[in-house]
Design a protein around this motif. Sequence first.
Motif, PDB file in Angstrom:
ATOM      1  N   LEU A 149     -95.979  27.078 -88.936  1.00  0.00           N
ATOM      2  CA  LEU A 149     -96.856  27.322 -87.776  1.00  0.00           C
ATOM      3  C   LEU A 149     -97.923  26.239 -87.664  1.00  0.00           C
ATOM      4  O   LEU A 149     -98.238  25.762 -86.582  1.00  0.00           O
ATOM      5  CB  LEU A 149     -97.539  28.684 -87.909  1.00  0.00           C
ATOM      6  N   TRP A 150     -98.470  25.844 -88.797  1.00  0.00           N
ATOM      7  CA  TRP A 150     -99.548  24.858 -88.827  1.00  0.00           C
ATOM      8  C   TRP A 150     -99.043  23.497 -88.344  1.00  0.00           C
ATOM      9  O   TRP A 150     -99.683  22.821 -87.550  1.00  0.00           O
ATOM     10  CB  TRP A 150    -100.099  24.771 -90.250  1.00  0.00           C
ATOM     11  N   MET A 151     -97.870  23.115 -88.822  1.00  0.00           N
ATOM     12  CA  MET A 151     -97.373  21.771 -88.532  1.00  0.00           C
ATOM     13  C   MET A 151     -96.596  21.686 -87.211  1.00  0.00           C
ATOM     14  O   MET A 151     -96.604  20.663 -86.555  1.00  0.00           O
ATOM     15  CB  MET A 151     -96.458  21.272 -89.668  1.00  0.00           C
ATOM     16  N   ALA A 152     -95.878  22.735 -86.856  1.00  0.00           N
ATOM     17  CA  ALA A 152     -94.981  22.628 -85.696  1.00  0.00           C
ATOM     18  C   ALA A 152     -95.383  23.528 -84.534  1.00  0.00           C
ATOM     19  O   ALA A 152     -94.810  23.431 -83.450  1.00  0.00           O
ATOM     20  CB  ALA A 152     -93.544  22.938 -86.120  1.00  0.00           C
ATOM     21  N   GLY A 153     -96.393  24.398 -84.760  1.00  0.00           N
ATOM     22  CA  GLY A 153     -96.783  25.346 -83.713  1.00  0.00           C
ATOM     23  C   GLY A 153     -97.133  24.657 -82.412  1.00  0.00           C
ATOM     24  O   GLY A 153     -96.775  25.103 -81.319  1.00  0.00           O
ATOM     25  N   ARG A 154     -97.825  23.502 -82.543  1.00  0.00           N
ATOM     26  CA  ARG A 154     -98.281  22.835 -81.320  1.00  0.00           C
ATOM     27  C   ARG A 154     -97.104  22.353 -80.467  1.00  0.00           C
ATOM     28  O   ARG A 154     -97.195  22.309 -79.250  1.00  0.00           O
ATOM     29  CB  ARG A 154     -99.228  21.699 -81.653  1.00  0.00           C
ATOM     30  N   TYR A 155     -95.977  21.992 -81.094  1.00  0.00           N
ATOM     31  CA  TYR A 155     -94.834  21.518 -80.316  1.00  0.00           C
ATOM     32  C   TYR A 155     -94.184  22.666 -79.555  1.00  0.00           C
ATOM     33  O   TYR A 155     -93.674  22.486 -78.456  1.00  0.00           O
ATOM     34  CB  TYR A 155     -93.830  20.796 -81.223  1.00  0.00           C
ATOM     35  N   HIS A 156     -94.194  23.848 -80.161  1.00  0.00           N
ATOM     36  CA  HIS A 156     -93.690  25.016 -79.422  1.00  0.00           C
ATOM     37  C   HIS A 156     -94.572  25.280 -78.203  1.00  0.00           C
ATOM     38  O   HIS A 156     -94.085  25.590 -77.123  1.00  0.00           O
ATOM     39  CB  HIS A 156     -93.658  26.248 -80.340  1.00  0.00           C
ATOM     40  N   ARG A 157     -95.892  25.149 -78.402  1.00  0.00           N
ATOM     41  CA  ARG A 157     -96.803  25.372 -77.267  1.00  0.00           C
ATOM     42  C   ARG A 157     -96.587  24.297 -76.200  1.00  0.00           C
ATOM     43  O   ARG A 157     -96.580  24.587 -75.011  1.00  0.00           O
ATOM     44  CB  ARG A 157     -98.264  25.371 -77.751  1.00  0.00           C
ATOM     45  N   ARG A 158     -96.373  23.051 -76.641  1.00  0.00           N
ATOM     46  CA  ARG A 158     -96.127  21.969 -75.668  1.00  0.00           C
ATOM     47  C   ARG A 158     -94.857  22.241 -74.879  1.00  0.00           C
ATOM     48  O   ARG A 158     -94.811  22.033 -73.674  1.00  0.00           O
ATOM     49  CB  ARG A 158     -95.976  20.621 -76.396  1.00  0.00           C
ATOM     50  N   ARG A 159     -93.823  22.711 -75.583  1.00  0.00           N
ATOM     51  CA  ARG A 159     -92.544  22.904 -74.902  1.00  0.00           C
ATOM     52  C   ARG A 159     -92.665  23.988 -73.826  1.00  0.00           C
ATOM     53  O   ARG A 159     -92.133  23.844 -72.731  1.00  0.00           O
ATOM     54  CB  ARG A 159     -91.456  23.268 -75.923  1.00  0.00           C
ATOM     55  N   SER A 160     -93.389  25.078 -74.137  1.00  0.00           N
ATOM     56  CA  SER A 160     -93.497  26.094 -73.088  1.00  0.00           C
ATOM     57  C   SER A 160     -94.424  25.643 -71.966  1.00  0.00           C
ATOM     58  O   SER A 160     -94.231  26.001 -70.806  1.00  0.00           O
ATOM     59  CB  SER A 160     -93.887  27.470 -73.644  1.00  0.00           C
ATOM     60  N   MET A 172     -97.331  11.105 -75.701  1.00  0.00           N
ATOM     61  CA  MET A 172     -97.231  12.204 -76.668  1.00  0.00           C
ATOM     62  C   MET A 172     -95.829  12.800 -76.631  1.00  0.00           C
ATOM     63  O   MET A 172     -95.248  12.909 -75.559  1.00  0.00           O
ATOM     64  CB  MET A 172     -98.254  13.283 -76.314  1.00  0.00           C
ATOM     65  N   GLN A 173     -95.343  13.142 -77.772  1.00  0.00           N
ATOM     66  CA  GLN A 173     -94.014  13.733 -77.840  1.00  0.00           C
ATOM     67  C   GLN A 173     -94.129  15.231 -77.591  1.00  0.00           C
ATOM     68  O   GLN A 173     -94.985  15.899 -78.165  1.00  0.00           O
ATOM     69  CB  GLN A 173     -93.413  13.524 -79.237  1.00  0.00           C
ATOM     70  N   VAL A 174     -93.268  15.751 -76.737  1.00  0.00           N
ATOM     71  CA  VAL A 174     -93.262  17.198 -76.502  1.00  0.00           C
ATOM     72  C   VAL A 174     -92.534  17.895 -77.652  1.00  0.00           C
ATOM     73  O   VAL A 174     -93.008  18.895 -78.205  1.00  0.00           O
ATOM     74  CB  VAL A 174     -92.568  17.525 -75.166  1.00  0.00           C
ATOM     75  N   TRP A 175     -91.389  17.347 -78.022  1.00  0.00           N
ATOM     76  CA  TRP A 175     -90.554  18.025 -79.024  1.00  0.00           C
ATOM     77  C   TRP A 175     -89.914  16.980 -79.941  1.00  0.00           C
ATOM     78  O   TRP A 175     -88.744  16.631 -79.786  1.00  0.00           O
ATOM     79  CB  TRP A 175     -89.474  18.854 -78.304  1.00  0.00           C
ATOM     80  N   PRO A 176     -90.678  16.457 -80.909  1.00  0.00           N
ATOM     81  CA  PRO A 176     -90.122  15.436 -81.801  1.00  0.00           C
ATOM     82  C   PRO A 176     -89.183  16.077 -82.832  1.00  0.00           C
ATOM     83  O   PRO A 176     -89.631  16.542 -83.892  1.00  0.00           O
ATOM     84  CB  PRO A 176     -91.364  14.837 -82.472  1.00  0.00           C
ATOM     85  N   SER A 177     -87.881  16.119 -82.507  1.00  0.00           N
ATOM     86  CA  SER A 177     -86.924  16.911 -83.302  1.00  0.00           C
ATOM     87  C   SER A 177     -86.940  16.553 -84.788  1.00  0.00           C
ATOM     88  O   SER A 177     -86.946  17.458 -85.635  1.00  0.00           O
ATOM     89  CB  SER A 177     -85.509  16.707 -82.772  1.00  0.00           C
ATOM     90  N   ALA A 178     -86.952  15.257 -85.097  1.00  0.00           N
ATOM     91  CA  ALA A 178     -86.852  14.872 -86.509  1.00  0.00           C
ATOM     92  C   ALA A 178     -88.056  15.412 -87.291  1.00  0.00           C
ATOM     93  O   ALA A 178     -87.913  15.955 -88.389  1.00  0.00           O
ATOM     94  CB  ALA A 178     -86.778  13.355 -86.618  1.00  0.00           C
ATOM     95  N   LYS A 179     -89.242  15.268 -86.676  1.00  0.00           N
ATOM     96  CA  LYS A 179     -90.460  15.760 -87.327  1.00  0.00           C
ATOM     97  C   LYS A 179     -90.385  17.272 -87.537  1.00  0.00           C
ATOM     98  O   LYS A 179     -90.742  17.800 -88.584  1.00  0.00           O
ATOM     99  CB  LYS A 179     -91.644  15.434 -86.414  1.00  0.00           C
ATOM    100  N   ILE A 180     -89.918  17.968 -86.491  1.00  0.00           N
ATOM    101  CA  ILE A 180     -89.882  19.427 -86.561  1.00  0.00           C
ATOM    102  C   ILE A 180     -88.873  19.881 -87.619  1.00  0.00           C
ATOM    103  O   ILE A 180     -89.131  20.811 -88.389  1.00  0.00           O
ATOM    104  CB  ILE A 180     -89.574  20.016 -85.168  1.00  0.00           C
ATOM    105  N   ARG A 181     -87.723  19.180 -87.671  1.00  0.00           N
ATOM    106  CA  ARG A 181     -86.722  19.510 -88.708  1.00  0.00           C
ATOM    107  C   ARG A 181     -87.316  19.313 -90.104  1.00  0.00           C
ATOM    108  O   ARG A 181     -87.099  20.108 -91.013  1.00  0.00           O
ATOM    109  CB  ARG A 181     -85.483  18.634 -88.546  1.00  0.00           C
ATOM    110  N   ALA A 182     -88.099  18.244 -90.252  1.00  0.00           N
ATOM    111  CA  ALA A 182     -88.703  17.982 -91.572  1.00  0.00           C
ATOM    112  C   ALA A 182     -89.683  19.099 -91.942  1.00  0.00           C
ATOM    113  O   ALA A 182     -89.694  19.584 -93.082  1.00  0.00           O
ATOM    114  CB  ALA A 182     -89.411  16.627 -91.549  1.00  0.00           C
ATOM    115  N   HIS A 183     -90.489  19.545 -90.970  1.00  0.00           N
ATOM    116  CA  HIS A 183     -91.438  20.641 -91.250  1.00  0.00           C
ATOM    117  C   HIS A 183     -90.687  21.922 -91.583  1.00  0.00           C
ATOM    118  O   HIS A 183     -91.072  22.676 -92.473  1.00  0.00           O
ATOM    119  CB  HIS A 183     -92.341  20.888 -90.038  1.00  0.00           C
ATOM    120  N   LEU A 184     -89.588  22.146 -90.866  1.00  0.00           N
ATOM    121  CA  LEU A 184     -88.784  23.339 -91.117  1.00  0.00           C
ATOM    122  C   LEU A 184     -88.189  23.270 -92.526  1.00  0.00           C
ATOM    123  O   LEU A 184     -88.150  24.282 -93.243  1.00  0.00           O
ATOM    124  CB  LEU A 184     -87.664  23.421 -90.058  1.00  0.00           C
ATOM    125  N   GLY A 185     -87.767  22.068 -92.928  1.00  0.00           N
ATOM    126  CA  GLY A 185     -87.208  21.879 -94.268  1.00  0.00           C
ATOM    127  C   GLY A 185     -88.223  22.237 -95.350  1.00  0.00           C
ATOM    128  O   GLY A 185     -87.907  22.965 -96.303  1.00  0.00           O
TER     129      GLY A 185
END
Length: 305
Positions: A49-60, A1-14
Amino acid sequence: MQVWPSAKIRAHLGVALGLALAGLAGAAFGAWPWTAAALGLGLGAGWYLWMAGRYHRRRSLVAEPFPEPWRKILNRRVDFYRSLDSDDARRRFEDDVRIFLAEQQVYGAGEGDARLEIDDETRLLIAASAAILGHGMPDLEWPRMRDIVVHPRAFDENYSGEGDAHISGMVHYQGPILYSERDLKLGFRRHDGHNVGLHELAHVLDLADGAADGVPAGAAWVSSAPWLEIVSDRLRKLRQHRYPHVLRDYAGTNEAEFFAVAVESFFERPRKLRDKDPELYTMLSEYFGQDPAKTPQRRSPRKFR
Ligand SMILES: [Zn+2]
């Protein structure tokens, strides 16, 4: 599992920023400026929050030190973990274990006061099963809609542990995964090609594409003829008792059981599987991104209570 998939997160942020900007543009030029602005900002924030929230939780979660008692249990009970030969591999395994436990519902069977209390070892062995299967597939995400329910021992079709209860694990088509705690623990103590932890999660991989057909989701050979040929050829041989003794007989039940049993042997008796059926071993090795036959085996001490 990816903790912080940057490309995915950037896409969600976009997408989130796009929604917010669309709302602000609507506010500047539309008839209902406040409504448009609130809608755009709300949708943008909600999306993120819906798409990327879980990665923030994983990172902490992974920023915390891994619990030492858990590490001891993994060392004692999980040979795969003991065999990992780099700090990086161990850290990835530990991260997979704790992310799995944080995101999945694992609990004992029963209601109220009669609910089975399950210990850390049981939870860790379930999460370790997932971490073993996913160790060479960093993008693997386990579906989160399945509860994992632990029964004290083998059960029957009515989930009762009385009489000739013989089921040590089960995956409902779109429902929970059930485990017998006793069989789960036994699976990690012996290397006999029987590990219910791995077996049921192999079914989950198989079911991820919607069909229990022995072809797991995401395999490069998903629709490939060689794999289907291998499966039907081996099934035929198993049923005619012409297949070498490296898979449990249960593999002959159908395609789905063939895959799940083959996965058990791939991780539990990799050298034997490679020697007896190199073709099958290679297919599994490519899918899982692992070559367990090459790993020096470090077995746990044989004394168990
Ligand atoms: Zn099965």
